[in-house]
Design a protein around this motif. Structure first.
Motif, short mmCIF file in Angstrom:
data_model
loop_
_atom_site.label_atom_id
_atom_site.label_comp_id
_atom_site.label_asym_id
_atom_site.label_seq_id
_atom_site.Cartn_x
_atom_site.Cartn_y
_atom_site.Cartn_z
N THR A 228 -13.01 8.80 -9.88
CA THR A 228 -13.33 7.83 -10.84
C THR A 228 -13.05 6.51 -10.18
O THR A 228 -11.64 6.42 -9.63
CB THR A 228 -12.51 7.96 -12.05
OG1 THR A 228 -12.93 9.12 -12.75
CG2 THR A 228 -12.52 6.64 -13.23
N LEU A 229 -13.79 5.36 -10.00
CA LEU A 229 -13.65 4.30 -9.50
C LEU A 229 -13.41 3.07 -10.26
O LEU A 229 -14.76 2.80 -11.06
CB LEU A 229 -14.50 3.92 -8.14
CG LEU A 229 -14.47 2.67 -7.59
CD1 LEU A 229 -13.32 2.57 -6.67
CD2 LEU A 229 -15.74 2.14 -6.75
N ALA A 259 -22.78 15.04 -7.90
CA ALA A 259 -23.51 15.50 -8.97
C ALA A 259 -22.85 14.63 -10.02
O ALA A 259 -21.74 14.16 -9.88
CB ALA A 259 -23.00 16.92 -9.68
N ASN A 260 -23.48 14.17 -11.13
CA ASN A 260 -23.26 13.39 -12.45
C ASN A 260 -22.83 12.16 -11.93
O ASN A 260 -21.87 11.54 -12.59
CB ASN A 260 -22.24 14.29 -13.33
CG ASN A 260 -22.45 15.48 -13.57
OD1 ASN A 260 -23.63 15.99 -13.91
ND2 ASN A 260 -21.34 16.59 -13.66
N PRO A 261 -23.59 11.38 -11.27
CA PRO A 261 -22.87 9.92 -10.90
C PRO A 261 -23.19 9.07 -12.21
O PRO A 261 -24.18 9.69 -12.92
CB PRO A 261 -23.97 9.45 -9.80
CG PRO A 261 -25.16 10.54 -10.09
CD PRO A 261 -24.80 11.75 -10.59
N SER A 262 -22.39 8.13 -12.31
CA SER A 262 -22.50 7.49 -13.76
C SER A 262 -23.90 6.62 -13.53
O SER A 262 -24.14 6.22 -12.21
CB SER A 262 -21.48 6.44 -13.78
OG SER A 262 -20.85 5.72 -12.86
N GLN A 263 -24.70 6.31 -14.39
CA GLN A 263 -26.03 5.98 -14.14
C GLN A 263 -26.28 4.43 -14.02
O GLN A 263 -27.09 4.08 -13.12
CB GLN A 263 -26.95 6.43 -15.23
CG GLN A 263 -27.11 8.21 -15.19
CD GLN A 263 -27.73 8.46 -13.92
OE1 GLN A 263 -28.98 8.04 -13.62
NE2 GLN A 263 -27.31 9.30 -13.18
N ALA A 277 -21.74 6.47 7.69
CA ALA A 277 -21.60 7.89 7.16
C ALA A 277 -22.73 7.64 5.94
O ALA A 277 -22.88 6.69 5.35
CB ALA A 277 -20.35 8.17 6.49
N ASP A 278 -23.00 8.95 5.10
CA ASP A 278 -23.65 8.71 3.92
C ASP A 278 -22.71 8.29 2.87
O ASP A 278 -21.64 8.62 2.90
CB ASP A 278 -24.34 10.30 3.56
CG ASP A 278 -25.60 10.55 4.29
OD1 ASP A 278 -26.16 9.63 5.12
OD2 ASP A 278 -25.83 11.77 4.26
N ALA A 279 -23.31 7.54 1.98
CA ALA A 279 -22.38 7.01 0.82
C ALA A 279 -23.11 7.00 -0.43
O ALA A 279 -24.35 7.04 -0.61
CB ALA A 279 -22.33 5.58 1.33
N VAL A 280 -22.41 7.25 -1.43
CA VAL A 280 -22.90 6.97 -2.80
C VAL A 280 -22.74 5.62 -3.07
O VAL A 280 -21.94 5.01 -3.01
CB VAL A 280 -21.93 8.04 -3.62
CG1 VAL A 280 -20.44 7.76 -3.58
CG2 VAL A 280 -22.40 8.20 -5.24
N VAL A 281 -23.88 5.23 -3.76
CA VAL A 281 -23.97 3.55 -3.80
C VAL A 281 -24.39 3.30 -5.36
O VAL A 281 -25.18 3.83 -5.87
CB VAL A 281 -25.26 3.08 -2.81
CG1 VAL A 281 -25.54 1.64 -3.19
CG2 VAL A 281 -24.95 3.53 -1.44
N TRP A 282 -23.79 2.28 -5.69
CA TRP A 282 -24.02 1.59 -6.97
C TRP A 282 -24.23 0.27 -6.91
O TRP A 282 -23.71 -0.47 -5.73
CB TRP A 282 -22.88 1.84 -8.20
CG TRP A 282 -22.94 3.09 -8.71
CD1 TRP A 282 -23.49 3.36 -9.80
CD2 TRP A 282 -22.04 3.97 -7.98
NE1 TRP A 282 -22.97 4.79 -9.91
CE2 TRP A 282 -21.88 5.07 -8.92
CE3 TRP A 282 -21.10 4.05 -7.01
CZ2 TRP A 282 -21.32 6.27 -8.97
CZ3 TRP A 282 -20.38 5.16 -6.91
CH2 TRP A 282 -20.54 6.16 -7.87
N PRO A 292 -13.32 -4.82 -16.26
CA PRO A 292 -13.42 -3.57 -15.30
C PRO A 292 -14.85 -2.90 -15.56
O PRO A 292 -15.18 -2.84 -16.71
CB PRO A 292 -12.05 -2.85 -15.71
CG PRO A 292 -11.80 -3.28 -16.90
CD PRO A 292 -12.33 -4.96 -17.19
N GLN A 293 -15.17 -2.29 -14.55
CA GLN A 293 -16.39 -1.54 -14.39
C GLN A 293 -16.15 -0.06 -13.76
O GLN A 293 -15.16 -0.03 -12.91
CB GLN A 293 -17.41 -2.25 -13.66
CG GLN A 293 -17.91 -3.32 -14.22
CD GLN A 293 -19.04 -4.31 -13.39
OE1 GLN A 293 -19.90 -3.62 -12.86
NE2 GLN A 293 -18.79 -5.46 -13.19
N THR A 294 -16.51 1.01 -14.29
CA THR A 294 -15.98 2.33 -13.94
C THR A 294 -17.18 2.87 -13.21
O THR A 294 -18.44 2.91 -13.87
CB THR A 294 -15.41 3.23 -15.40
OG1 THR A 294 -14.40 2.25 -15.73
CG2 THR A 294 -14.89 4.34 -14.84
N PHE A 295 -16.96 3.53 -12.21
CA PHE A 295 -18.00 4.48 -11.62
C PHE A 295 -17.44 5.83 -11.55
O PHE A 295 -16.31 6.01 -10.86
CB PHE A 295 -18.58 3.89 -10.20
CG PHE A 295 -18.97 2.38 -10.48
CD1 PHE A 295 -20.26 2.11 -10.53
CD2 PHE A 295 -17.85 1.26 -10.37
CE1 PHE A 295 -20.38 0.65 -10.71
CE2 PHE A 295 -18.31 0.07 -10.48
CZ PHE A 295 -19.42 -0.19 -10.70
#
Ligand code: HEC
Ligand code: HEC
Length: 348
Positions: A228-229, A259-263, A277-282, A292-295
């Motif tokens: 959780t970020l 899995a299950n990334p916040s949309q 590196a490979d990274a998960v991106v929003w 605040p925003q939660t990812f």
């Protein structure tokens, strides 16, 4: 053994314990020297070998000499007060430093001297007073405060001359609960206001930055580890700079599955040149003060014994600073429920 001998041994043991205490505990001193609570090493070298400040390894100063240097520094060193670093802490630090190997040549500056002809403000920050040895040459953290909406030269002055009382007060205004204090109080006699203004003007010339903060936590989940970020803006609502057109990236170890990334704003997993590196991106259009925003996401797989998730960054296109786009680092995840994270890109 006769009773008298036993009593004498006991007394001797007590006396010994007492002497050890009086001389300080080198292990405790080592932990403090290397830890996050005190940054003496930024000026005196990782092992006390000297850098911006003189070498302290194996100097064998008397405690009174050591204490005088810290409480009423002889020159440009900031003063550290007993509320933040006690006499016992100083005993411990001294005991540790005296166990370090003596130095034959002084160490190197942590942040190198700027090239000849650099602006005076920069020279003062790096080589004149050592500020940049902790803040970095671009004063990134202080410029985030300039973007928080309440900082001006008077604030800067108070922070530098009366840091140990002003910083806790300022944190209260911002609603932060950080209780570590690593900077001491600079003397106005040794660092006159006109000199400080030169540093301020240079820092202002680099531009204010949005006060973006991040905090990542992790916890075990049924199918891996859940992260959780929370990304926030610590500026004052209505006054602090809003970061616009922001990208959030978090690097992944090879072979892990997301899995299950916040949309909301999710861009998928992509190769990231900055993080290598490979990274998960929003992406998010705005990060405004106190919104605040939660990812969240879950990862599984990857090599055993390797952290599945590494460092990350929040980058934003506006407002710009000398780094394009501007960014803060996202620190390694803390276990859920651990203390608050901070802004990145600040004092380092
Ligand atoms: C901004 C950089 C800086 C920081 C941070 C700093 N020092 Fe210093 N220190 C110096 C400088 C420069 C001197 C030389 C005297 C002066 O300018 O005050 C010095 C001198 C000393 C001396 C005296 C050495 C001698 O030769 O007599 C001691 C002891 C000392 N520092 C301990 C500490 C401790 C302990 C800390 C952390 C709590 C610390 N310093 C943090 C820069 C720094
Ligand atoms: C020993 C490392 C160190 C040195 C040297 C140092 N600072 Fe700091 N400073 C920090 C840290 C860390 C903070 C955050 C609060 C804290 O932990 O004390 C801070 C906070 C500040 C702040 C409040 C805003 C902010 O950035 O959080 C200002 C302004 C500031 N420093 C300016 C200066 C100036 C100017 C100098 C040199 C005259 C200087 N500092 C020297 C470590 C240092």
């Amino acid at each position: 053994m006769s009773r008298v001998v036993v009593v004498l041994l006991f007394v001797a043991a007590l006396f010994h314990a007492d002497t050890t205490f009086a001389q300080g505990n080198a292990d405790a001193g080592k932990a403090m020297w290397n830890g996050q609570q005190m940054w003496c090493r930024n000026c005196h070298g990782e092992k006390g070998e000297g850098a911006f400040g003189p070498d302290l390894a194996a100097r064998k100063l008397s405690f009174d000499q050591f204490k005088h240097a810290v409480r009423q520094p002889w020159g440009v060193m900031p003063a550290f007060t007993p509320e933040w670093i006690s006499d016992q802490d100083l005993q411990n630090l001294m005991a540790f430093l005296d166990t370090q190997p003596a130095v034959t040549e002084p160490g190197k500056l942590r942040v190198a001297e700027p090239p000849a002809g650099s602006p005076l403000g920069l020279q003062l920050l790096v080589t004149g007073y050592g500020c940049a040895q902790c803040h970095g040459a671009n004063m990134g953290g202080t410029r985030q405060d300039m973007g928080s909406g309440i900082s001006d030269f008077e604030w800067f002055k108070r922070q530098v001359y009366t840091h140990t009382t002003e910083m806790p007060a300022y944190r209260k205004v911002l609603g932060e609960d950080n209780s570590i204090l690593r900077m001491g109080n600079f003397s106005a006699a040794r660092l006159p206001e006109a000199t400080l203004r030169e540093m301020w003007n240079y820092t202002v010339s680099l531009g204010p930055r949005a006060y973006i903060t991040s905090r990542m936590t992790s916890k075990p989940a049924a199918n891996g580890t859940e992260y959780t970020l929370v990304v926030d803006n610590g500026g004052l609502p209505g006054k602090g700079l809003v970061a616009e057109d922001a990208t959030i990236t978090i690097s992944l170890a090879p072979g892990v599955t997301v899995a299950n990334p916040s949309q909301q704003g999710y861009q998928g997993v992509k190769a990231d040149a900055g993080l290598k590196a490979d990274a998960v991106v929003w992406r998010t259009a705005k990060i405004a003060p106190h919104e605040p925003q939660t990812f969240t996401f879950t990862v599984s797989g990857g090599a055993a014994g390797t952290a599945p998730v590494g460092r990350g960054e929040v980058r934003w296109a506006k407002p710009l600073s000398e780094a394009k786009p501007d960014f803060i680092a996202i620190g390694a995840p803390a276990p859920a429920g651990a203390g608050r994270g901070g802004r990145g890109g600040g004092a380092q």
